[in-house]
Design a protein around this motif. Sequence first.
Motif, mmCIF file in Angstrom:
data_model
loop_
_atom_site.group_PDB
_atom_site.id
_atom_site.type_symbol
_atom_site.label_atom_id
_atom_site.label_comp_id
_atom_site.label_asym_id
_atom_site.label_seq_id
_atom_site.Cartn_x
_atom_site.Cartn_y
_atom_site.Cartn_z
ATOM 1 N N ARG A 1 7.788 5.873 5.102
ATOM 2 C CA ARG A 1 8.710 4.769 5.945
ATOM 3 C C ARG A 1 7.881 4.003 6.487
ATOM 4 N N LYS A 2 6.403 3.756 6.901
ATOM 5 C CA LYS A 2 5.457 2.983 7.431
ATOM 6 C C LYS A 2 5.376 2.210 6.193
ATOM 7 N N ALA A 3 4.763 3.382 4.564
ATOM 8 C CA ALA A 3 4.234 2.388 3.467
ATOM 9 C C ALA A 3 5.944 1.303 3.261
ATOM 10 N N GLU A 4 7.105 1.641 3.342
ATOM 11 C CA GLU A 4 8.375 1.005 3.184
ATOM 12 C C GLU A 4 8.265 -0.264 3.727
ATOM 13 N N ASP A 5 8.147 -0.510 5.428
ATOM 14 C CA ASP A 5 8.062 -1.156 6.641
ATOM 15 C C ASP A 5 6.793 -1.904 6.396
ATOM 16 N N ALA A 6 6.001 -1.975 5.929
ATOM 17 C CA ALA A 6 4.687 -3.051 5.674
ATOM 18 C C ALA A 6 4.487 -3.573 3.652
ATOM 19 N N ARG A 7 5.496 -2.805 2.895
ATOM 20 C CA ARG A 7 5.421 -3.636 2.176
ATOM 21 C C ARG A 7 6.807 -4.482 2.075
ATOM 22 N N ARG A 8 7.776 -4.253 2.924
ATOM 23 C CA ARG A 8 8.863 -5.463 4.138
ATOM 24 C C ARG A 8 7.926 -6.927 4.357
ATOM 25 N N MET B 1 1.055 -1.277 -0.333
ATOM 26 C CA MET B 1 -0.052 0.087 -0.388
ATOM 27 C C MET B 1 1.035 1.212 0.418
ATOM 28 N N SER B 2 0.588 2.428 -0.930
ATOM 29 C CA SER B 2 1.187 3.418 -0.402
ATOM 30 C C SER B 2 1.214 4.070 0.662
ATOM 31 N N ALA B 3 1.990 5.279 1.141
ATOM 32 C CA ALA B 3 1.989 5.636 1.664
ATOM 33 C C ALA B 3 0.507 6.569 1.952
ATOM 34 N N TYR B 4 0.349 7.342 0.889
ATOM 35 C CA TYR B 4 -0.694 7.827 0.288
ATOM 36 C C TYR B 4 -1.849 7.400 1.612
ATOM 37 N N MET B 5 -2.161 5.790 0.347
ATOM 38 C CA MET B 5 -3.370 5.257 1.193
ATOM 39 C C MET B 5 -3.124 4.823 2.961
ATOM 40 N N LEU B 6 -1.895 4.669 3.352
ATOM 41 C CA LEU B 6 -1.712 4.120 4.581
ATOM 42 C C LEU B 6 -2.442 5.835 5.113
ATOM 43 N N TRP B 7 -1.750 7.031 4.697
ATOM 44 C CA TRP B 7 -2.545 8.040 5.974
ATOM 45 C C TRP B 7 -4.044 8.019 5.640
ATOM 46 N N LEU B 8 -4.389 7.947 4.505
ATOM 47 C CA LEU B 8 -5.979 8.309 3.727
ATOM 48 C C LEU B 8 -7.000 6.963 5.170
ATOM 49 N N ASN B 9 -6.405 5.764 5.516
ATOM 50 C CA ASN B 9 -6.780 5.208 6.445
ATOM 51 C C ASN B 9 -6.781 5.175 7.342
ATOM 52 N N ALA B 10 -5.285 5.920 7.977
ATOM 53 C CA ALA B 10 -5.464 6.703 9.130
ATOM 54 C C ALA B 10 -6.287 7.423 10.175
ATOM 55 N N ASN B 11 -6.338 8.388 8.776
ATOM 56 C CA ASN B 11 -7.360 9.518 8.928
ATOM 57 C C ASN B 11 -8.550 10.114 8.019
ATOM 58 N N ARG B 12 -8.977 9.317 7.607
ATOM 59 C CA ARG B 12 -10.737 9.135 6.828
ATOM 60 C C ARG B 12 -10.892 10.166 7.889
#
Length: 75
Positions: free
Chosen positions: A48-55, A1-12
Amino acid sequence: MSAYMLWLNANREKIKSDHPGISITDLSKKAGELWKAMSKEKKEEWDRKAEDARRDYEKAMKEYSVGSKSESSKT
């Protein structure tokens, strides 16, 4: 998931509560505006959160793949 999508899910929900009755389309537009206005440092935090999630995902898939191969060799 992209950084934007992670942010959006957290802030929606916060966006929805800040703008009662906002339509899905307008929520998406507002989220895009907020993301564009966000500082580079804040975006890097989400990168960074997106990279961690990808790993984590890649690790889980590798473990799943190895587990599936060992299970299929037992039959």
